[in-house]
Every structure is written in C-alpha cells, then in structure tokens.
Design a protein around this motif. Structure first.
Motif, PDB file in Angstrom:
ATOM      1  N   GLY A  28       3.305   5.255  12.896  1.00  0.00           N
ATOM      2  CA  GLY A  28       4.700   5.544  12.575  1.00  0.00           C
ATOM      3  C   GLY A  28       4.816   6.502  11.406  1.00  0.00           C
ATOM      4  N   MET A  29       3.964   6.324  10.395  1.00  0.00           N
ATOM      5  CA  MET A  29       3.942   7.238   9.259  1.00  0.00           C
ATOM      6  C   MET A  29       3.613   8.652   9.702  1.00  0.00           C
ATOM      7  N   LEU A  30       2.617   8.769  10.594  1.00  0.00           N
ATOM      8  CA  LEU A  30       2.197  10.086  11.073  1.00  0.00           C
ATOM      9  C   LEU A  30       3.321  10.767  11.860  1.00  0.00           C
ATOM     10  N   LEU A  31       3.985  10.026  12.727  1.00  0.00           N
ATOM     11  CA  LEU A  31       5.091  10.587  13.506  1.00  0.00           C
ATOM     12  C   LEU A  31       6.205  11.083  12.587  1.00  0.00           C
ATOM     13  N   ALA A  32       6.495  10.318  11.541  1.00  0.00           N
ATOM     14  CA  ALA A  32       7.544  10.717  10.594  1.00  0.00           C
ATOM     15  C   ALA A  32       7.140  11.961   9.823  1.00  0.00           C
ATOM     16  N   THR A  33       5.880  12.026   9.415  1.00  0.00           N
ATOM     17  CA  THR A  33       5.397  13.189   8.665  1.00  0.00           C
ATOM     18  C   THR A  33       5.484  14.452   9.511  1.00  0.00           C
ATOM     19  N   ILE A  89       0.825  -1.219   0.000  1.00  0.00           N
ATOM     20  CA  ILE A  89       0.000   0.000   0.000  1.00  0.00           C
ATOM     21  C   ILE A  89       0.851   1.256   0.000  1.00  0.00           C
ATOM     22  N   PHE A  90       1.922   1.229   0.774  1.00  0.00           N
ATOM     23  CA  PHE A  90       2.691   2.416   1.134  1.00  0.00           C
ATOM     24  C   PHE A  90       3.097   3.322  -0.038  1.00  0.00           C
ATOM     25  N   PRO A  91       3.771   2.820  -1.092  1.00  0.00           N
ATOM     26  CA  PRO A  91       4.273   3.754  -2.114  1.00  0.00           C
ATOM     27  C   PRO A  91       3.174   4.466  -2.882  1.00  0.00           C
ATOM     28  N   TRP A  92       1.974   3.895  -2.914  1.00  0.00           N
ATOM     29  CA  TRP A  92       0.869   4.526  -3.636  1.00  0.00           C
ATOM     30  C   TRP A  92       0.252   5.652  -2.821  1.00  0.00           C
ATOM     31  N   VAL A  93       0.053   5.426  -1.513  1.00  0.00           N
ATOM     32  CA  VAL A  93      -0.544   6.494  -0.697  1.00  0.00           C
ATOM     33  C   VAL A  93       0.427   7.655  -0.508  1.00  0.00           C
ATOM     34  N   MET A  94       1.734   7.368  -0.604  1.00  0.00           N
ATOM     35  CA  MET A  94       2.725   8.429  -0.437  1.00  0.00           C
ATOM     36  C   MET A  94       2.843   9.307  -1.684  1.00  0.00           C
ATOM     37  N   LYS A  95       2.095   8.984  -2.737  1.00  0.00           N
ATOM     38  CA  LYS A  95       2.119   9.807  -3.944  1.00  0.00           C
ATOM     39  C   LYS A  95       1.232  11.039  -3.822  1.00  0.00           C
ATOM     40  N   ILE A  96       0.361  11.082  -2.808  1.00  0.00           N
ATOM     41  CA  ILE A  96      -0.526  12.235  -2.671  1.00  0.00           C
ATOM     42  C   ILE A  96       0.284  13.474  -2.259  1.00  0.00           C
ATOM     43  N   LYS A  97      -0.217  14.627  -2.612  1.00  0.00           N
ATOM     44  CA  LYS A  97       0.525  15.866  -2.352  1.00  0.00           C
ATOM     45  C   LYS A  97       0.527  16.238  -0.863  1.00  0.00           C
ATOM     46  N   VAL A  98      -0.621  16.086  -0.233  1.00  0.00           N
ATOM     47  CA  VAL A  98      -0.713  16.417   1.192  1.00  0.00           C
ATOM     48  C   VAL A  98      -0.267  15.193   1.986  1.00  0.00           C
ATOM     49  N   LYS A  99       1.009  15.119   2.325  1.00  0.00           N
ATOM     50  CA  LYS A  99       1.598  13.923   2.908  1.00  0.00           C
ATOM     51  C   LYS A  99       0.992  13.548   4.253  1.00  0.00           C
ATOM     52  N   LEU A 151      -1.909  13.345   5.055  1.00  0.00           N
ATOM     53  CA  LEU A 151      -3.103  12.524   4.878  1.00  0.00           C
ATOM     54  C   LEU A 151      -2.767  11.057   4.602  1.00  0.00           C
ATOM     55  N   ALA A 152      -1.535  10.786   4.195  1.00  0.00           N
ATOM     56  CA  ALA A 152      -1.132   9.424   3.828  1.00  0.00           C
ATOM     57  C   ALA A 152      -1.349   8.417   4.961  1.00  0.00           C
ATOM     58  N   PRO A 153      -0.974   8.722   6.212  1.00  0.00           N
ATOM     59  CA  PRO A 153      -1.218   7.747   7.294  1.00  0.00           C
ATOM     60  C   PRO A 153      -2.699   7.426   7.483  1.00  0.00           C
ATOM     61  N   PHE A 154      -3.553   8.428   7.330  1.00  0.00           N
ATOM     62  CA  PHE A 154      -4.982   8.208   7.541  1.00  0.00           C
ATOM     63  C   PHE A 154      -5.593   7.394   6.400  1.00  0.00           C
ATOM     64  N   ILE A 155      -5.098   7.614   5.187  1.00  0.00           N
ATOM     65  CA  ILE A 155      -5.571   6.811   4.049  1.00  0.00           C
ATOM     66  C   ILE A 155      -5.128   5.360   4.224  1.00  0.00           C
ATOM     67  N   THR A 156      -3.880   5.167   4.662  1.00  0.00           N
ATOM     68  CA  THR A 156      -3.372   3.820   4.916  1.00  0.00           C
ATOM     69  C   THR A 156      -4.219   3.119   5.969  1.00  0.00           C
ATOM     70  N   LEU A 157      -4.539   3.834   7.036  1.00  0.00           N
ATOM     71  CA  LEU A 157      -5.352   3.274   8.112  1.00  0.00           C
ATOM     72  C   LEU A 157      -6.734   2.883   7.605  1.00  0.00           C
ATOM     73  N   LEU A 158      -7.325   3.714   6.756  1.00  0.00           N
ATOM     74  CA  LEU A 158      -8.648   3.421   6.209  1.00  0.00           C
ATOM     75  C   LEU A 158      -8.618   2.178   5.323  1.00  0.00           C
ATOM     76  N   ILE A 159      -7.591   2.073   4.485  1.00  0.00           N
ATOM     77  CA  ILE A 159      -7.478   0.904   3.597  1.00  0.00           C
ATOM     78  C   ILE A 159      -7.340  -0.380   4.405  1.00  0.00           C
TER      79      ILE A 159
END
Length: 375
Positions: free
Chosen positions: A224-229, A175-185, A187-195
């Motif tokens: 972890g993604m959110l903390l890094a962002t 999942i990770f490399p696709w959600v990280m393509k969004i501009k507003v980074k 949001l990536a952790p929350f999209i990952t969590l939803l998926i």
C-alpha cells in the motif's frame, strides 16, 4: 466450539445472498466523479467490502460446523485482512506525503485514533461478559489487551481474538513515521518490508497461530505504501491519459476481473508454503483494486458500512459468538442477513458513544491540569 447448526447450507446461502443483493440494490448506486481515482468514497467502499468479507469468513468457518454455508463468500477472510492493510499503507502514505508529521505528532494523532475506540470496546466487552455470562479473564490478558498486544487468537477462548490484527497494525504504525523520514520516499516501503521480515524471523512472543497470520499478511502494508508513493508521481497523469480511452478502461476491467477470479479460485489457503497463500491473496486484492479503480459507480451500502468498518471489526465477534440472539431462533440465512444492518447500527451507536464521552474526558483532564498549574 461452534454452536450454530445449519440444515440445507446451500439453500440458506441462496436465501442470504438474495436478501443481501436486495439490500445493496435498495440503497442504490451513484456515479463517481472520477473513475480513475481511488477517492475517499471508494476507499470507504473497499473497507466496507473488507469488513463484510471478515464477517462472512467468521460465520462460515467458525460459527457454522458445516462450512458449505456462505461459500464462496466465506473464503475471502485472508483477502480482507490484506485489503485492510493495503488501504492503511496507502492512506497513511498519501497523508504523510501531503502533510508530513514528526513521529511524535504521528503517534499522537494516529495511535489515539485506533486505541481509544479499542479501549472502549474492550471495557464494554469485559463488563458485559462478566455481568451477563459470568465470564472473566486473567489480569495478564486484560493488561496485555489494553496495551494493544494480543499474542493469541483463539476465537472461542480469548478476549475478542480478531484483535490479533490490532497488534500487527500497531507494529506498522510504530515503524511508519521513521521510515518516511528518508529523502528517497520510494525506498520507504522496501525498508518497512525488510524490518517486518526481520522481526518475523526472531523469537517473537506470540503463539504459533498468530505468527502464521503475520507471515501470510506482512507484505500488504508495504505494498500500500508503494502504491501511494507511485501515485504521487507523474504516474497518475500518465494513467489518466492512457485510460481516457473507453476501450482501455474496458480492457483494464476485464484484466482486473480475470486476475480476481483466477486468484480467488487458486487461493492456496492452507498451503504449507505461506508465501504462496500470501501471493494469491495479494493477487485477489490487486484484482479488486483494479475493478474499483476503473468502475465509475459507487455502492451506497458499501460506503456506509466502510465508514463504520473499524467499529464493526471491534465488536462483531463477541456479539455474534457470545451474545447471539438471532441464530438461536431463526434460519441461518435470515439470521445472518439481519445481523448485517444490526452490526451497522451497533457500530454507529458505539462511535457516537465514543465521540460523546472522549471530549468530556478531555475537558475534565484539561481542567484538572490547569487547576494543578495554578495551584
């Protein structure tokens, strides 16, 4: 079935604990360059702590019928899984933000890094168990295992059952490399969590036990993604200014220790409400991260163990369960202590083996490819 017996489990725990502390002290500590920073060394320490928690949990709850052995060290298995997942989400996100990779580039780099050692470990385990123990597995289980799909986690029957974690981590990697393509980074952790949440509510082809493990740990990687962002924003400079005061650093240490102790005591392990167990486990992880964030000393022992944490994860259970040579002859506490450096040594040799063979295979493959092109 558990095969290890232990008389006087509390005494054996004290023996192990004393020897273990002496080992940590013998290897010593060193001062960190920057206490307000989860450096690579501190990440290695955290991985070392996590894999030790996994080992203690497996020994205390699944090798010893009397679960009083290794208490309270054995009670942090779930915390260790969440800690590993948080660190994975954290590390991958920081790396992706600094050096963005396309999904194909990410898969080529990251998937091979986890698959190749796993293939070697599975091959060695299958061959060794067949030759020395006359154990064999179905073709379906072997093919599924080499593909990275481990739908069951019977510690005594399945091929290296802790690999259920491999499948779970693999899902996040895909999942990770696709959600990280969004501009507003952010949001990536929350999209990952939803998926992941949506995947868990469909008819996933895994056992009820494995699905239960997924449901207890699915928040950790996105966390972890959110903390890094957040760490890549001005938050880092802000915390550096705030905690330049020794008093605030002490306050953070006390708060982190309090959080750790509270959730360690109120762990909710086994609670039918899985969200409560996950919340308590993540609270414990936050406490651990806070302590490592503020304390400016590093344990050489934890760092070394953390560097080989993945190899130890791959190999420790078959060695301790099926190829045990210590518990049969030594007191439980002493045997457990000896297994710690032994597993570290085996993991180090295993990595050297993989690092030696893989380039050879790549060289042969490249030569064959060039020959085919010329032909």
């Amino acid at each position: 079935m558990p095969f290890l017996t232990s008389s006087n489990p509390e005494t054996q725990t004290i023996i192990f604990g004393g020897l273990f502390i002496l080992l940590i002290l013998a290897l010593g500590f060193k001062k960190s360059a920057d206490s307000l920073n989860l450096s690579l060394n501190k990440v290695s320490e955290l991985k070392g702590l996590a894999i030790l928690m996994v080992i203690f949990s497996h020994v205390g709850y699944f090798l010893v019928p009397d679960n009083r052995f290794l208490v309270p060290l054995s009670g942090f298995g779930g915390v260790a899984v969440n800690l590993f997942l948080v660190l994975s989400g954290l590390g991958l996100t920081i790396s992706q933000l600094k050096n963005p990779l396309s999904p194909i580039e990410f898969y080529k780099k990251r998937l091979l890094k986890i698959y190749i050692p796993a293939w070697f470990a599975l091959g060695i385990i299958i061959i060794a168990e067949r030759l020395f123990l006359n154990l064999s597995y179905s073709t379906n289980e072997i093919v599924s295992s080499f593909s990275g799909f481990f739908p069951k986690a019977n510690l005594y029957a399945n091929l290296d059952s802790p690999f259920w974690y491999f499948t779970f981590l693999l899902i996040f990697y895909l999942i990770f490399p696709w959600v990280m393509k969004i501009k507003v980074k952010v949001l990536a952790p929350f999209i990952t969590l939803l998926i992941i949440f949506l995947l868990l509510i469909i008819n996933w082809p895994s056992s009820f036990e494995v699905l239960g493990l997924y449901k207890i740990h699915f928040i950790a990687f996105p966390l972890g993604m959110l903390l890094a962002t957040l760490a890549q924003t001005s938050l880092k400079n802000w915390t550096a200014k705030i905690f330049s005061s020794i008093y605030l650093k002490v306050l953070l240490a006390i708060a982190s220790a309090s959080i750790f102790v509270y959730f360690a005591v109120h762990s909710n392990v086994g609670n039918p409400a899985t969200y409560l167990e996950q919340f308590s486990s993540l609270g414990t992880v936050i406490g651990i991260l806070g302590l490592f964030f503020v304390i400016n000393f590093e344990s050489r022992f934890l760092k070394i163990f953390g560097e080989y944490s993945y190899e130890t994860f791959l190999l420790h259970w078959p060695i301790m369960l099926r190829f045990d040579f210590l518990y049969k002859t030594l007191p439980t506490g002493l045997a457990t202590f000896i297994y710690i450096p032994f597993l570290l040594g085996v993991s180090s040799l295993f990595r050297r083996l993989v690092d030696f063979i893989v380039p050879k295979i790549s060289a042969v493959t490249d030569a064959l490819t060039k020959h085919k092109i010329k032909g």
